[in-house]
Design a protein around this motif. Sequence first.
Motif, mmCIF file in Angstrom:
data_model
loop_
_atom_site.group_PDB
_atom_site.id
_atom_site.type_symbol
_atom_site.label_atom_id
_atom_site.label_comp_id
_atom_site.label_asym_id
_atom_site.label_seq_id
_atom_site.Cartn_x
_atom_site.Cartn_y
_atom_site.Cartn_z
ATOM 1 N N ASP A 296 3.105 12.910 6.915
ATOM 2 C CA ASP A 296 3.093 12.061 8.119
ATOM 3 C C ASP A 296 1.681 11.592 8.446
ATOM 4 N N PHE A 297 0.695 12.473 8.312
ATOM 5 C CA PHE A 297 -0.697 12.079 8.567
ATOM 6 C C PHE A 297 -1.189 11.121 7.480
ATOM 7 N N ARG A 298 -0.776 11.378 6.226
ATOM 8 C CA ARG A 298 -1.216 10.498 5.135
ATOM 9 C C ARG A 298 -0.714 9.076 5.316
ATOM 10 N N GLU A 299 0.469 8.915 5.917
ATOM 11 C CA GLU A 299 0.982 7.562 6.137
ATOM 12 C C GLU A 299 0.030 6.753 7.013
ATOM 13 N N PHE A 300 -0.502 7.388 8.045
ATOM 14 C CA PHE A 300 -1.490 6.707 8.889
ATOM 15 C C PHE A 300 -2.798 6.532 8.124
ATOM 16 N N SER B 26 0.355 3.054 5.721
ATOM 17 C CA SER B 26 1.728 2.774 5.285
ATOM 18 C C SER B 26 2.691 3.581 6.144
ATOM 19 N N VAL B 27 2.661 3.329 7.450
ATOM 20 C CA VAL B 27 3.431 4.123 8.403
ATOM 21 C C VAL B 27 4.885 3.654 8.420
ATOM 22 N N SER B 28 5.797 4.576 8.164
ATOM 23 C CA SER B 28 7.220 4.254 8.157
ATOM 24 C C SER B 28 7.836 4.526 9.522
ATOM 25 N N SER B 29 8.935 3.851 9.815
ATOM 26 C CA SER B 29 9.615 4.058 11.096
ATOM 27 C C SER B 29 10.283 5.426 11.172
ATOM 28 N N SER B 30 10.374 6.116 10.035
ATOM 29 C CA SER B 30 10.967 7.459 10.022
ATOM 30 C C SER B 30 9.918 8.555 10.129
ATOM 31 N N ASN B 31 8.652 8.193 10.336
ATOM 32 C CA ASN B 31 7.578 9.172 10.455
ATOM 33 C C ASN B 31 7.875 10.137 11.606
ATOM 34 N N ALA B 32 7.932 11.429 11.290
ATOM 35 C CA ALA B 32 8.330 12.423 12.288
ATOM 36 C C ALA B 32 7.317 12.540 13.421
ATOM 37 N N ARG B 33 6.031 12.356 13.114
ATOM 38 C CA ARG B 33 5.008 12.438 14.164
ATOM 39 C C ARG B 33 5.151 11.268 15.126
ATOM 40 N N GLY C 290 -7.552 27.882 5.178
ATOM 41 C CA GLY C 290 -7.263 26.948 6.261
ATOM 42 C C GLY C 290 -5.990 26.162 6.012
ATOM 43 N N TRP C 291 -5.741 25.181 6.871
ATOM 44 C CA TRP C 291 -4.495 24.422 6.793
ATOM 45 C C TRP C 291 -4.686 22.969 6.348
ATOM 46 N N ASP C 292 -5.896 22.609 5.915
ATOM 47 C CA ASP C 292 -6.120 21.317 5.238
ATOM 48 C C ASP C 292 -5.638 20.097 6.040
ATOM 49 N N GLU C 293 -5.725 20.141 7.352
ATOM 50 C CA GLU C 293 -5.098 19.053 8.117
ATOM 51 C C GLU C 293 -6.082 17.966 8.545
ATOM 52 N N THR D 236 -4.416 15.636 0.399
ATOM 53 C CA THR D 236 -3.673 14.708 -0.462
ATOM 54 C C THR D 236 -2.274 15.202 -0.808
ATOM 55 N N GLY D 237 -1.962 16.455 -0.502
ATOM 56 C CA GLY D 237 -0.651 16.994 -0.832
ATOM 57 C C GLY D 237 -0.097 17.829 0.293
ATOM 58 N N GLY D 238 0.748 18.776 -0.077
ATOM 59 C CA GLY D 238 1.312 19.678 0.922
ATOM 60 C C GLY D 238 2.211 18.974 1.915
ATOM 61 N N ASN D 239 2.203 19.474 3.143
ATOM 62 C CA ASN D 239 3.104 18.956 4.177
ATOM 63 C C ASN D 239 2.426 17.961 5.109
#
Length: 534
Positions: A93-97, A101-108, A317-320, A87-90
Motif C-alpha cells: 500500500d505504501f509502495r503504491e504511493f 500507482s495508487v489503486s482504488s482498492s488500496n487498503a490504506r 525493524g519493520w522496514d516501513e 521494496t517487498g514484504g507487506n
Amino acid sequence: MKLDKTTTRVFIRIFCGLALLSILNVFNACSDLDPDPLEFNLPPESFGSIADLEKGVFGLYGLLRTSAVFNTFYAPAWGGDDITTFTGGNKQDFREFDQRSVSSSNARLLGNWNNLNTIINNSNIVLSRAEGLSLFDLDQDKIDELLGEVYFLRGLAFYHLARTHEKMPVSLTRLPDPNIENSTRQEVFLQIEEDLMEAESRLPTINESLATAEVRGAARANKGSARALLSRLYLDWAGFPLKDVSKYSKAAETAKRVIDEKGSHGFDLVNRFQSLWEIANRFNNESVFTIAFDQSAGIRNFKYNRVGYPGEAPFAGWDETFAEIRFFEDFPEGSRKEATFRTDIDWENLSNQQSPVFAKITGPIGDLPMEGQWHITERNDFYMRYAEVLLIYAEASARSGNTSAEAWEALNKIRRRAAGLPFSTPVTSPIPQLDKDGVEIPGLTYVDVTTGDLAELAFTERKWEFAGEFLRWNDLVRMERVEQALSNRNPQISMDAGGNLLTVPNPINGSLGLDNYFSPLPQAIVDENPNLLD
C-alpha cells in the motif's frame, strides 16, 4: 488551572480514556434514574449538560487519535521525494504511493477515508446534540469554546481528506445522506475555511485545561491552532489545482497574526532542533497542534521507533519508513541533518535495502528502547509546528509581493537554528560549514539572507525543515513540481563497500503528470454510492 506533574499525567490519562469511551457513552441516547430537569426539557437526542458536551468533544479527539495511530493517516506522503518504503514484504500500500500507482482498492486509502469520515459524522452529531444547550442558563462561553473544538476537528478532518482527494462529498448533517454527491474542490475548501474560522472565533486564546509546564503545544486546539491551520489552507488554495493567488496574501496575513500573538498561545521555536524528537520533549511549545498519546493510559502510537529501522539483524525493524537516497545526499550538512537522519547506521551496506534511516522516526540514538514492544511509543504527533507558520509567512508574503524585513527574519530564524545557532540572534558574517565528519567545506556559508527569491528560498527551506514529517508531497503538488522532483532521484555519490553506486529502491511506474496528483476515491465507497464516481 495549574497542575503538578503527577496530577497532569492523571489528567492526560482521564482525557485519553474519556476520548475512547465517550463515543459509546455519549453518542447513544441514555437517561438517568433521576432525570435532570434541564435534560427533561431538551429536544430528543440533545446533550443534557455541558459535561456531556465536553465528553463528546473528548470523544472526537479520541477518534482523531484512532485515525492517526498508524501510518495509514499519512500514507499519501510516501509520494514525496523524501520518503520511501521497503521494496517487498507487506508494504504494498505504501509502495503504491511511493511509485505513483495508487489503486482504488488500496487498503490504506480506504482506512483513512473511513476514519476521517467517522470524525466528520460524529462532529455533526455533537453539533446537533449541542443545539438545545443554548436555550438554558448555562455558561455560554464554555459552550462556545467546546463547539470551537468541534469545528476545528471537523475542519481538520475535511482538510486532511482534501489533501488526498481532489473531489469528495461534504456531509454536514446528523444522518449522512447515502446518495450524497461530490462537491467541487472550491466548495470543499470554502467549507474547511468556514469551519476553521468558526473555530477561531470560538476557541480560547489558550486552552487552560491542558496548558501547563508539563503539557505544552496545544493538545487541545486554541485560536492560534485554528489560524495556523487556516494559513496552511490558504497556501494550498493559492496553488494547484485552484490557483487562487489572492490567497497568498490571506496566508501571510493569517500566519502573521499567529506570529504576533505567539506568546498568548504558548507558541515558539524550541532552541535545539534535535530536542523535538526526544521523548522527554513530546510536549513542546513549537507544536501549534498536538495529537497526544500516552502509553500508561493505553493510548499508544505505532508510527515511530521500530517502523523506521531496517528489518535485518541486528535491528529487527519493520522496514516501513525510510528516506530517499538522493534526498539524503542533497540535504545540507550541519546539525539539522544530524538530527534528521541516523548517520550512525551504515545504511549503504545493509543487505536487504540500502536506504537512509530517519532519526525523526526512530528517535535519536538511545532515546527510545529497542526491546519488548518497541513498535509502541508515546511519541506525540506534531500535526503542525510553529516553524511552518514562520515559513508560510515568509513564502506567502513573497508570493503576494511583500518581501518585508519581517518576512526575511521569519526565514532566517529557521536557517539559524538549522545551523545550530540561537534562532533569535542575527548572523551578519559568514560561518564555516562542516561536513558530517567535522571537516570544513570550501567556500563561505551565509546563514542570514536578505536578497534573492524569498519565496523560493522559503519553499526550499520547507524541504529540509520538514523532511520525513509527511508534508513534502503536498508541497510538490501545490507547486506542480512532482515530475521535477521525482524524475531526479538517482543517487549521485552513495556507494556500498564494493564501490558500487546505489540505485533507487522503488522506481516510479506511474504517471508524474497533473492527472495523477490526487488519489482515487476508495472503490468500496464508490460501490456503496455510485454518485461519487464522476
